[in-house]
Design a protein around this motif. Structure first.
Motif, PDB file in Angstrom:
ATOM      1  N   PRO A 207      48.304  40.273  44.255  1.00 19.93           N
ATOM      2  CA  PRO A 207      46.875  40.702  44.030  1.00 19.93           C
ATOM      3  C   PRO A 207      45.843  40.647  45.109  1.00 19.93           C
ATOM      4  CG  PRO A 207      47.328  38.694  42.959  1.00 19.93           C
ATOM      5  CD  PRO A 207      48.719  39.187  43.223  1.00 19.93           C
ATOM      6  N   VAL A 209      42.627  39.585  46.137  1.00 21.60           N
ATOM      7  CA  VAL A 209      41.596  38.848  44.998  1.00 21.60           C
ATOM      8  C   VAL A 209      40.124  38.485  45.934  1.00 21.60           C
ATOM      9  CG1 VAL A 209      43.249  37.827  43.772  1.00 21.60           C
ATOM     10  CG2 VAL A 209      42.540  36.623  45.653  1.00 21.60           C
ATOM     11  N   HIS A 464      43.910  43.727  41.755  1.00 20.61           N
ATOM     12  CA  HIS A 464      43.547  42.373  41.803  1.00 20.61           C
ATOM     13  C   HIS A 464      44.155  41.753  40.439  1.00 20.61           C
ATOM     14  CE1 HIS A 464      39.868  44.478  40.864  1.00 20.61           C
ATOM     15  NE2 HIS A 464      39.980  43.571  39.785  1.00 20.61           N
ATOM     16  N   GLU A 465      44.786  42.211  39.711  1.00 22.19           N
ATOM     17  CA  GLU A 465      45.312  41.825  38.457  1.00 22.19           C
ATOM     18  C   GLU A 465      46.735  41.700  38.400  1.00 22.19           C
ATOM     19  OE1 GLU A 465      43.208  40.650  36.131  1.00 22.19           O
ATOM     20  OE2 GLU A 465      41.484  41.984  35.923  1.00 22.19           O
ATOM     21  N   THR A 470      45.360  36.226  37.893  1.00 21.89           N
ATOM     22  CA  THR A 470      43.988  36.380  38.286  1.00 21.89           C
ATOM     23  C   THR A 470      43.010  35.939  37.011  1.00 21.89           C
ATOM     24  OG1 THR A 470      44.732  38.200  39.589  1.00 21.89           O
ATOM     25  CG2 THR A 470      42.218  37.435  39.822  1.00 21.89           C
ATOM     26  N   LYS A 473      37.800  37.052  39.112  1.00 20.45           N
ATOM     27  CA  LYS A 473      38.196  38.319  39.846  1.00 20.45           C
ATOM     28  C   LYS A 473      37.272  38.579  40.877  1.00 20.45           C
ATOM     29  CE  LYS A 473      40.036  39.040  35.377  1.00 20.45           C
ATOM     30  NZ  LYS A 473      41.382  38.801  34.963  1.00 20.45           N
ATOM     31  N   SER A 486      37.339  33.649  44.333  1.00 21.43           N
ATOM     32  CA  SER A 486      38.294  33.942  43.321  1.00 21.43           C
ATOM     33  C   SER A 486      39.264  32.915  42.704  1.00 21.43           C
ATOM     34  CB  SER A 486      39.083  34.989  43.913  1.00 21.43           C
ATOM     35  OG  SER A 486      38.298  36.208  44.243  1.00 21.43           O
TER      36      SER A 486
ATOM     37  N   PRO B 237      38.324  39.571  31.675  1.00 21.03           N
ATOM     38  CA  PRO B 237      37.285  39.654  32.979  1.00 21.03           C
ATOM     39  C   PRO B 237      36.056  38.863  32.632  1.00 21.03           C
ATOM     40  CG  PRO B 237      37.255  41.931  31.770  1.00 21.03           C
ATOM     41  CD  PRO B 237      38.511  40.852  30.976  1.00 21.03           C
TER      42      PRO B 237
END
Lengths: 778, 266
Positions: A207, A209, A464-465, A470, A473, A486, B237
């Motif tokens: 990722p 990040v 980024h996952e 993560t 983010k 991050s 998220p």
């Protein structure tokens, strides 16, 4: 120049009869970039026998600025009469040594810095630059930058878990007619670099990040591409004990003509002819590296190898030479065993090629078979190319004949370089600027400034996952707001997180305070999400150090690194400098990237920038001063005057430590670091990250040495945070910060995005959707 | 529920990169999970497993068409065994690149391996890689992958791909998939309403907002979003103050386990 043997493409070069001009001519003809002083030294060294081209090439790679860091390790003579030997050791490494943290496992020695994590694991971190290749071939240059830094992590037995990238380009609206020949348009460079970075990380499943993107004229001729990688490894598997009799195994991609003279190319300025160096840029193949990673980690886990390093600058010559030298050994290498992309490569080309996706291992004889078996299972080509011997020399064979035979001690102790430094002076010029009437308008303008606005359009093209680790983010939440840092949760059975942040302030002209602010900003960003125990990485991108002014600025920046690393209790663990960033448009804007790697004991306690609850108090911590030189606000106004922000060491340390305490006591609900664009932009950015809530504050309550409203809102003074505090816990919060500049300036509100008042009278009011539109572009 | 007796096989090849987190998700629910490289898959008897997962990544670099090379390699190596596996009604899940592989190997939307692909996962209409959280609506709650959910339920799961635009050859083909209940997940708006192609809710321009489909029997499913990245609450998220316990992606794995449990492994 004559052939050594009829049937070998190896030549000997007679230096003994060459005069100064001829020496320089040899250096230039062969693309060695060795200075006259050093050529004369070589002439003397090789007075008994002429060197081969393989030897001269190896010397040129090893002694290049890129590989040896002559300027950082050499002498600096200043115009105020000081002589400083080895500025790397004198300033940066010294801070680390004096701080003497027990959690620093390996600093400034290996491919990456290594710090302790928990449960027997360690974190490895490294940041590299790949500017020259990206200027010539943006996609390949940037992609191989990512590939290279990933291999640095593999080169300390680390499993790569996160990537970072910070990019600096010329303004995208640059007119074509303003570009001199040989300089590519920033938009072309930008799209290639961004695509290259995304492609490599995404393909490898690591990722991306963290990062930043800047635009400035100072980067039009010299794009800046920083690529970083964070890895994790079990402490006990960090093995580095190559022994006599161990075999040298080369694994991964094949060796080709791509990436020849990469480091010597990177150690001079870019010229109009840079296009001719396209062959110095390697060709990326991330899938080969993906397989290589699998194999390397299996070999690590089975404890089969005694040492490892990556092939980067200088290729096989550097990897073999360095491994042998640091192990106190010698090495014999057989070039006939190196798998090639094309059959007709000359021995020197094989020896210095920087083709990508290759790793170099030392393996004890008893494990050799198993190592080769693992490589085969992972579909990675590997071959035994040599053996470590006790000779202290590097001997290279081609068709069973010696084509290079050098003493490693000689090779790794080149004559010292001396540079002269002119210490820059700055005189204060009063700011002459009329106070604008509509401050809300100014906030919106700043939010949409290319250097401040959201980089979501780029960030979403980076995965980024992937890896599913993560936590925080690069873009926060559904409102796609900014994140200060991050957070990665690398271990399945531990709540501890790694916090990754960066600090970079290329717009502050005074290099000392530029560096000080960058260090503090990396720490502030880390702290804002709950990070602590922060390790730093430094990456300098500078113009030609043979220019006294460039050197003077570099020296000032390095001095600040010592002062503030020490004062803020954050050791440097790794770093890299890229000098000679010159183009037909002049030197690059001197740029220092500071990367911060912190930890958070429990990722469930991270602090995010979105506002949490109506009526909660909003505090500003830290003192606002009239420090606007280089600020986003004055740049917007086209004014270059006033003073740059200065960091107060004691206050900074106190504020950061206290904020960590407040976070641990669960007093803080949301937090945002105040940096580019000042308090006005920071408050607006918190609103971007939030759904349905906003901020109201009273500007007269901000602890400030200036009372002009635009200065209060847009000054970029250091050591400041904007904090939402749990309404029931504000007393405790105030107790903690007692004695430091801070104040309750307002509260979280529901009816508006951002309302700023001065005592009772309203200054401006912005609704959320306008703020979001300005920053996000939608 | 004791899932220890269930075994999952997560396949990988050069360029696969989501195998580990997929294993973490399955093992978290007690499913014994092995990651096996295509190079040593011959040593395994597929019929010992209850579930095969083709995880995400960039198999063979996806230099031809995403999933094409691995898809053909799967057929060359495993065709007969996979046909048997599918015939017995065992479960196959393809995530992202794995979905592309199932399509390229003809296992989706068909009922056996080896057919020519009749659907495609084409380049995103945004012409770029998209890493973002999307909203998915459960269209068929009777598959082994969705049986613990309600039809119409909305899940939050992220996507990460450059080639995920679901296309059929014709409207009729799409109608047939709908009729057969083969459309399992669709991209929707946050409130659960149809996305009708609206970007970024439909992140790639998929026809009919299709995010995941199954074969006629419902035992082979492919989806572009990554449920393994939405397994734990802390992966989400956005949290209020502290992370929720679970992510929605977990429901898909829980459903698999429940199905295996209820059907005693088949």
């Amino acid at each position: 120049m004559r052939k050594l043997y009829d049937d070998l493409e190896v030549y000997v070069i007679d230096l003994s009869s060459a005069n100064d001009n001829e020496l320089l001519e040899i250096s230039r003809e062969m693309g060695l970039n060795i200075s006259l002083d050093r050529m004369k030294y070589l002439k003397q060294y090789f007075s008994n026998r002429p060197p081969t081209d393989v030897e001269l090439e190896m010397i040129a790679q090893t002694w290049s600025e890129h590989c040896f860091h002559n300027v950082f390790k050499g002498d600096v003579v200043t115009d105020d009469g000081r002589i400083i030997t080895n500025i790397l050791k004198t300033f940066i490494v010294r801070a680390t040594r004096e701080l003497n943290k027990e959690w620093c496992i390996s600093v400034f020695e290996d491919n990456a810095g290594i710090i302790d994590f928990e449960k027997g694991y360690a974190i490895a971190a490294k940041v590299e630059t790949h500017n020259h290749p990206s200027a010539v071939e943006p996609f390949g240059g940037a992609a191989t930058g990512v590939g290279g830094v990933i291999r640095d992590i593999l080169g300390v037995w680390g499993e790569p878990i996160a990537l970072t990238d910070v990019l600096c380009f010329g303004p995208l609206d640059t007119k074509y007619e303003d570009l001199p020949s040989g300089v590519k348009h920033p938009r072309y460079v930008y799209s290639g670099v961004v695509a290259g970075i995304g492609s490599y990380g995404n393909n490898m499943g690591i990722p991306t990040v963290s990062g930043a993107i800047f635009f400035d004229k100072g980067y039009t001729g010299n794009v800046v591409v920083y690529c970083g990688c964070i890895g994790i490894l079990p402490r006990e598997l960090y093995v580095r004990n190559t022994g006599e009799g161990d075999f040298a195994v080369l694994a991964g991609g094949r060796t080709g003509r791509d990436g020849i003279h990469g480091v010597t190319f990177a150690s001079v300025g870019l010229t109009e002819e840079a296009e001719e160096f396209r062959s110095a840029v390697q060709i990326p193949n991330p899938i080969v590296e993906e397989k290589l990673r699998r194999a390397i980690l299996r070999i690590r886990d089975e404890k089969l190898a005694s040492g490892i390093t990556d092939l980067g600058g200088g290729g096989l010559s550097s990897a073999a030479g360095e491994t042998a030298y640091r192990s106190g050994l010698g090495i014999d290498v057989d070039l006939d065993k190196v798998p090639l992309k094309v059959p007709d490569m000359a021995p020197w080309e094989i020896w210095v090629s920087e083709s990508q996706e290759r790793m170099f291992l030392s393996v004890p004889e008893k494990n050799l078979e198993r190592v080769l078996e693992i490589f085969q299972e992972e579909e990675v080509e590997a071959s035994i190319v040599g053996r470590f011997v006790g000779s202290g020399r590097v001997r290279v064979f081609s068709k069973r004949r010696v084509v290079c035979n050098l003493d490693l001690k000689f090779l790794f102790n080149p004559p010292k370089v001396t540079r002269r430094a002119k210490i820059p002076e700055f005189t204060r010029v009063e700011v002459n600027l009329e106070e604008p009437k509509d401050l809300g308008e100014e906030i919106l303008k700043l939010l949409s400034d290319p250097n401040i606005r959201s980089k979501e359009d780029v960030v979403r093209t980076y995965d980024h996952e992937v890896r599913g680790c993560t936590v925080v983010k690069p873009i926060y939440g559904d409102e796609a707001g900014p994140s200060d840092a991050s957070v990665i949760k690398p271990l399945k059975d531990s709540w501890m997180g790694v916090v990754i942040s960066c600090g970079i302030n290329p717009f502050y002209p005074d290099p000392y305070w530029m560096a000080a602010n960058s260090i503090e900003e990396a720490i502030r960003n880390n702290t804002a999400v709950g990070g602590r125990r922060i390790a730093l990485l430094d990456n300098f991108v500078w113009g030609n150090p043979e220019n006294e002014e460039n050197m003077g600025k570099l020296l000032r920046a390095v001095e600040a690194c010592y002062d503030f690393s020490k004062a803020l209790d954050a050791p440097f663990i790794s770093g890299k400098d890229s000098l000679y960033n010159e183009s037909p448009l002049g030197p690059v804007k001197p740029t220092l990237l500071i990367t911060g790697v912190g930890i958070i004991p429990d990722i469930r306690m991270v602090i995010t920038p979105n506002l949490k609850k109506e009526d909660n108090p909003i505090y500003v911590i830290g003192l606002t001063r009239e420090e606007l030189r280089g600020s986003a606000y004055l740049r917007l106004k086209g004014v270059d005057s006033g003073e740059v922000p200065r960091v107060n060491k004691n206050l900074s340390k106190k504020i950061i430590d206290t904020l960590v305490k407040a976070i641990d006591e669960q007093l803080v609900l949301s937090c945002h670091d105040i940096s580019e664009g000042g308090l006005g932009v920071a408050a607006a950015e918190m609103v971007v990250a939030t759904r349905g809530l906003g901020i109201e504050f009273d500007i007269s309550k901000i602890p400030s040495e200036t009372r002009r409203n635009d200065y209060v809102l847009f000054s970029e003074s250091a050591s400041r945070f904007l904090v939402e505090v749990d309404g029931n816990k504000s007393r405790r919060f105030e107790e903690l910060f007692f004695g430091m500049p801070f104040n309750r300036i307002g509260k979280v509100v529901r009816d508006v995005g951002l309302r700023i008042v001065d005592s009772k009278s309203k200054i401006c009011e912005l609704n959320s959707s306008d703020i979001k539109k300005a920053w996000r572009g939608y | 529920m004791n899932a220890n007796r269930f075994k999952a096989l997560v396949l990988r090849t050069g360029g696969t990169n989501c195998d580990l987190e997929t294993k973490v998700a399955l093992e978290e629910l007690g499913v014994k999970t092995e990651i096996v490289h295509m190079n040593s898959v011959e040593k395994k008897n597929l019929l010992e497993y209850h579930l095969i997962v083709f995880p995400g990544g960039f198999s063979y670099g996806d230099y031809v068409r995403a999933g094409a090379v691995w898809g053909k390699r799967v057929l060359a190596k495993l065709r007969l065994e996979l046909e048997k596996f599918i015939e017995e009604g065992r479960l196959i899940l393809g995530i992202c690149n794995g979905f592309q592989v199932l399509v390229e190997a003809g296992m989706l939307p068909g009922n056996g391996a080896g057919e020519t692909p009749s659907i495609a996962l084409a380049n995103n209409s945004s012409a770029k890689y998209e890493c973002r959280w999307v909203w998915l609506r459960v269209e068929n709650d009777e598959t082994p992958f969705t049986m613990t959910m309600r039809k119409g339920e909305v899940l939050r799961i992220p996507v990460g791909h450059a080639e995920g635009r679901f296309l059929t050859r014709s409207e009729e083909d799409l109608e047939e998939l709908k009729r057969n209940g083969q459309v399992v997940f669709r991209y929707v708006l946050p409130n659960g309403d149809d996305a009708n192609g609206l970007y970024p809710f439909n992140p790639n321009g998929s026809m009919y907002d299709v995010a995941g489909i199954c074969n006629k029997k419902g035992k082979v499913m492919g989806m572009m979003p990554h449920p393994e990245r939405a397994f734990f609450g802390w992966q989400l998220p956005e949290w209020d103050r502290r992370p929720p316990e679970k992510g929605d992606g977990r429901k898909i794995f829980e459903s698999i386990v429940k199905y295996l449990h209820d059907s005693n492994g088949l």
